[in-house]
Design a protein around this motif. Sequence first.
Motif, PDB file in Angstrom:
ATOM      1  N   ALA A  76      -3.547  22.514 -38.110  1.00  0.00           N
ATOM      2  CA  ALA A  76      -3.720  23.511 -39.043  1.00  0.00           C
ATOM      3  C   ALA A  76      -3.980  24.610 -38.351  1.00  0.00           C
ATOM      4  O   ALA A  76      -3.789  26.191 -38.537  1.00  0.00           O
ATOM      5  CB  ALA A  76      -5.055  23.321 -39.962  1.00  0.00           C
ATOM      6  N   LEU A  77      -4.949  24.901 -37.267  1.00  0.00           N
ATOM      7  CA  LEU A  77      -5.493  25.969 -36.565  1.00  0.00           C
ATOM      8  C   LEU A  77      -4.525  26.554 -35.535  1.00  0.00           C
ATOM      9  O   LEU A  77      -4.832  27.725 -35.180  1.00  0.00           O
ATOM     10  CB  LEU A  77      -6.850  25.657 -35.963  1.00  0.00           C
ATOM     11  N   GLN A  78      -3.692  25.659 -35.042  1.00  0.00           N
ATOM     12  CA  GLN A  78      -2.559  26.047 -34.054  1.00  0.00           C
ATOM     13  C   GLN A  78      -1.243  26.609 -34.766  1.00  0.00           C
ATOM     14  O   GLN A  78      -0.648  27.534 -34.377  1.00  0.00           O
ATOM     15  CB  GLN A  78      -2.290  25.039 -33.225  1.00  0.00           C
ATOM     16  N   LYS A  79      -1.000  26.114 -35.805  1.00  0.00           N
ATOM     17  CA  LYS A  79       0.409  26.354 -36.336  1.00  0.00           C
ATOM     18  C   LYS A  79       0.271  27.164 -37.822  1.00  0.00           C
ATOM     19  O   LYS A  79       1.517  27.956 -38.094  1.00  0.00           O
ATOM     20  CB  LYS A  79       0.966  25.138 -36.739  1.00  0.00           C
ATOM     21  N   ASP A  80      -0.750  27.239 -38.328  1.00  0.00           N
ATOM     22  CA  ASP A  80      -0.767  27.927 -39.952  1.00  0.00           C
ATOM     23  C   ASP A  80      -1.274  29.491 -39.276  1.00  0.00           C
ATOM     24  O   ASP A  80      -2.629  29.602 -39.345  1.00  0.00           O
ATOM     25  CB  ASP A  80      -1.665  27.458 -40.894  1.00  0.00           C
ATOM     26  N   ILE A  81      -0.378  30.508 -39.228  1.00  0.00           N
ATOM     27  CA  ILE A  81      -0.839  31.456 -38.767  1.00  0.00           C
ATOM     28  C   ILE A  81      -1.827  32.422 -39.617  1.00  0.00           C
ATOM     29  O   ILE A  81      -2.676  33.034 -39.338  1.00  0.00           O
ATOM     30  CB  ILE A  81       0.428  32.442 -38.700  1.00  0.00           C
ATOM     31  N   LYS A  82      -1.558  32.316 -41.041  1.00  0.00           N
ATOM     32  CA  LYS A  82      -2.368  32.852 -42.064  1.00  0.00           C
ATOM     33  C   LYS A  82      -3.893  32.475 -41.871  1.00  0.00           C
ATOM     34  O   LYS A  82      -4.773  32.992 -42.016  1.00  0.00           O
ATOM     35  CB  LYS A  82      -1.724  32.666 -43.328  1.00  0.00           C
ATOM     36  N   PHE A  83      -3.938  30.920 -41.787  1.00  0.00           N
ATOM     37  CA  PHE A  83      -5.352  30.217 -41.776  1.00  0.00           C
ATOM     38  C   PHE A  83      -6.096  30.893 -40.344  1.00  0.00           C
ATOM     39  O   PHE A  83      -7.189  31.071 -40.498  1.00  0.00           O
ATOM     40  CB  PHE A  83      -5.111  28.861 -41.684  1.00  0.00           C
ATOM     41  N   ARG A  84      -5.236  30.818 -39.433  1.00  0.00           N
ATOM     42  CA  ARG A  84      -5.810  31.436 -38.083  1.00  0.00           C
ATOM     43  C   ARG A  84      -6.331  32.759 -38.163  1.00  0.00           C
ATOM     44  O   ARG A  84      -7.265  33.263 -37.765  1.00  0.00           O
ATOM     45  CB  ARG A  84      -4.668  31.179 -36.961  1.00  0.00           C
ATOM     46  N   ASN A  85      -5.500  33.681 -38.868  1.00  0.00           N
ATOM     47  CA  ASN A  85      -6.041  35.144 -39.181  1.00  0.00           C
ATOM     48  C   ASN A  85      -7.301  35.162 -39.921  1.00  0.00           C
ATOM     49  O   ASN A  85      -7.964  36.030 -39.541  1.00  0.00           O
ATOM     50  CB  ASN A  85      -4.958  35.807 -39.738  1.00  0.00           C
ATOM     51  N   VAL A  86      -7.593  34.244 -40.876  1.00  0.00           N
ATOM     52  CA  VAL A  86      -8.654  34.156 -41.724  1.00  0.00           C
ATOM     53  C   VAL A  86      -9.760  33.789 -40.775  1.00  0.00           C
ATOM     54  O   VAL A  86     -10.830  34.754 -40.873  1.00  0.00           O
ATOM     55  CB  VAL A  86      -8.491  33.264 -42.985  1.00  0.00           C
ATOM     56  N   LEU A  87      -9.697  32.852 -39.929  1.00  0.00           N
ATOM     57  CA  LEU A  87     -10.593  32.454 -39.096  1.00  0.00           C
ATOM     58  C   LEU A  87     -11.110  33.462 -38.043  1.00  0.00           C
ATOM     59  O   LEU A  87     -12.173  33.691 -37.879  1.00  0.00           O
ATOM     60  CB  LEU A  87     -10.232  31.085 -38.343  1.00  0.00           C
TER      61      LEU A  87
END
Length: 132
Positions: A76-87
């Motif tokens: 989730a943290l490595q591949k989901d770019i939108k989620f990474r950007n939120v974090l």
Amino acid sequence: METRTKSLLSIRPSLDHIINTDDPASEAYFQNEVLRPILKFQNDLFVQVLKNYFLKHKNTFYSLSLEKRLIYIENALQKDIKFRNVLKGIIIGQFTLEEYHSYRSKSAALNKRMMQMLIQRYQSQIQLFEIP
């Protein structure tokens, strides 16, 4: 802006157990002096953000074995770019202006460190993601 800097620095937890002998311009120094306190301070928010991520993804996380849950978090943290950007936004929003200027010059390497630290933080707190 000085008030913002003082306010941000005053609410961060002190991590006195980390002795930082690195060069203040190094990534390791930034990690220990800036990122670690921010991650600790924002931990409750990070937990809720990940729980919301699971909910948005149909709670498939909860049907997985422990080993697969750890992998799920990492993916989730490595591949989901939108989620990474939120974090990343949650972290960067806690930077002082000086820290942001320092971050900009080495953002790619520091982003990797941020995500690795978050993955480790989430995985070490896996028990918080059990269904009550």
